[in-house]
Design a protein around this motif. Structure first.
Motif, PDB file in Angstrom:
ATOM      1  N   LYS A   1       0.827  -1.202   0.000  1.00 23.61           N
ATOM      2  CA  LYS A   1       0.000   0.000   0.000  1.00 23.61           C
ATOM      3  C   LYS A   1       0.864   1.256   0.000  1.00 23.61           C
ATOM      4  N   GLN A   2       1.914   1.243   0.793  1.00 26.36           N
ATOM      5  CA  GLN A   2       2.812   2.386   0.855  1.00 26.36           C
ATOM      6  C   GLN A   2       3.560   2.571  -0.462  1.00 26.36           C
ATOM      7  N   ALA A   3       3.975   1.475  -1.060  1.00 25.37           N
ATOM      8  CA  ALA A   3       4.696   1.544  -2.330  1.00 25.37           C
ATOM      9  C   ALA A   3       3.800   2.130  -3.424  1.00 25.37           C
ATOM     10  N   LEU A   4       2.537   1.686  -3.471  1.00 24.06           N
ATOM     11  CA  LEU A   4       1.610   2.229  -4.464  1.00 24.06           C
ATOM     12  C   LEU A   4       1.335   3.709  -4.222  1.00 24.06           C
ATOM     13  N   THR A   5       1.230   4.107  -2.975  1.00 24.08           N
ATOM     14  CA  THR A   5       1.014   5.516  -2.659  1.00 24.08           C
ATOM     15  C   THR A   5       2.193   6.357  -3.139  1.00 24.08           C
ATOM     16  N   VAL A   6       3.410   5.869  -2.923  1.00 20.58           N
ATOM     17  CA  VAL A   6       4.601   6.580  -3.387  1.00 20.58           C
ATOM     18  C   VAL A   6       4.597   6.675  -4.911  1.00 20.58           C
ATOM     19  N   ILE A   7       4.288   5.572  -5.589  1.00 19.68           N
ATOM     20  CA  ILE A   7       4.272   5.552  -7.057  1.00 19.68           C
ATOM     21  C   ILE A   7       3.232   6.536  -7.594  1.00 19.68           C
ATOM     22  N   PHE A   8       2.013   6.509  -7.041  1.00 19.11           N
ATOM     23  CA  PHE A   8       0.966   7.405  -7.521  1.00 19.11           C
ATOM     24  C   PHE A   8       1.288   8.861  -7.200  1.00 19.11           C
ATOM     25  N   THR A   9       1.927   9.120  -6.058  1.00 15.98           N
ATOM     26  CA  THR A   9       2.317  10.486  -5.710  1.00 15.98           C
ATOM     27  C   THR A   9       3.353  11.010  -6.693  1.00 15.98           C
ATOM     28  N   ILE A  10       4.322  10.188  -7.028  1.00 19.15           N
ATOM     29  CA  ILE A  10       5.339  10.588  -8.010  1.00 19.15           C
ATOM     30  C   ILE A  10       4.700  10.813  -9.379  1.00 19.15           C
ATOM     31  N   GLU A  11       3.760   9.940  -9.748  1.00 22.40           N
ATOM     32  CA  GLU A  11       3.066  10.099 -11.030  1.00 22.40           C
ATOM     33  C   GLU A  11       2.341  11.440 -11.099  1.00 22.40           C
ATOM     34  N   ILE A  12       1.622  11.790 -10.048  1.00 22.51           N
ATOM     35  CA  ILE A  12       0.899  13.057 -10.034  1.00 22.51           C
ATOM     36  C   ILE A  12       1.860  14.229 -10.081  1.00 22.51           C
ATOM     37  N   TYR A  13       2.935  14.147  -9.332  1.00 19.80           N
ATOM     38  CA  TYR A  13       3.941  15.213  -9.320  1.00 19.80           C
ATOM     39  C   TYR A  13       4.505  15.435 -10.724  1.00 19.80           C
ATOM     40  N   LEU A  14       4.868  14.350 -11.403  1.00 21.94           N
ATOM     41  CA  LEU A  14       5.428  14.471 -12.747  1.00 21.94           C
ATOM     42  C   LEU A  14       4.399  15.011 -13.745  1.00 21.94           C
ATOM     43  N   LYS A  15       3.151  14.562 -13.612  1.00 24.17           N
ATOM     44  CA  LYS A  15       2.098  15.084 -14.488  1.00 24.17           C
ATOM     45  C   LYS A  15       1.875  16.574 -14.250  1.00 24.17           C
ATOM     46  N   LEU A  16       1.903  16.998 -12.990  1.00 16.74           N
ATOM     47  CA  LEU A  16       1.740  18.415 -12.685  1.00 16.74           C
ATOM     48  C   LEU A  16       2.876  19.240 -13.271  1.00 16.74           C
ATOM     49  N   LEU A  17       4.094  18.724 -13.196  1.00 19.94           N
ATOM     50  CA  LEU A  17       5.227  19.436 -13.784  1.00 19.94           C
ATOM     51  C   LEU A  17       5.081  19.559 -15.293  1.00 19.94           C
TER      52      LEU A  17
END
Length: 76
Positions: A7-23
């Motif tokens: 669960k923590q790993a998926l949260t990290v992956i999705f957080t990074i995905e959103i960050y990169l999309k926002l950039l």
């Protein structure tokens, strides 16, 4: 500190995905409903992880995480 739980790993992956999309997309990120939905899910998950038992209302928001799983199956 041991290895991340799934669960923590998926949260990290999705957080990074959103960050990169926002950039990449900037304000256009919020023009797509799925992106807004993704950010809602990730923020909710982070809030539930930060305040696991102290706020009973946040436990209701755990249902949004199920929607994230539904979204993954819907896309693929």
């Amino acid at each position: 500190m041991g290895p991340l739980k799934p669960k923590q790993a998926l949260t990290v992956i999705f957080t990074i995905e959103i960050y990169l999309k926002l950039l990449e997309q900037g304000k256009q990120f919020f023009e797509t409903g799925w992106n807004s939905f993704d950010i809602l899910i990730v923020v909710t998950t982070l809030l539930v992880d930060v305040f696991p038992k102290s706020h009973g209302g946040l436990s209701v928001l755990r249902a949004f995480r199920l929607m994230e799983l539904f979204l993954i199956f819907l896309i693929y």
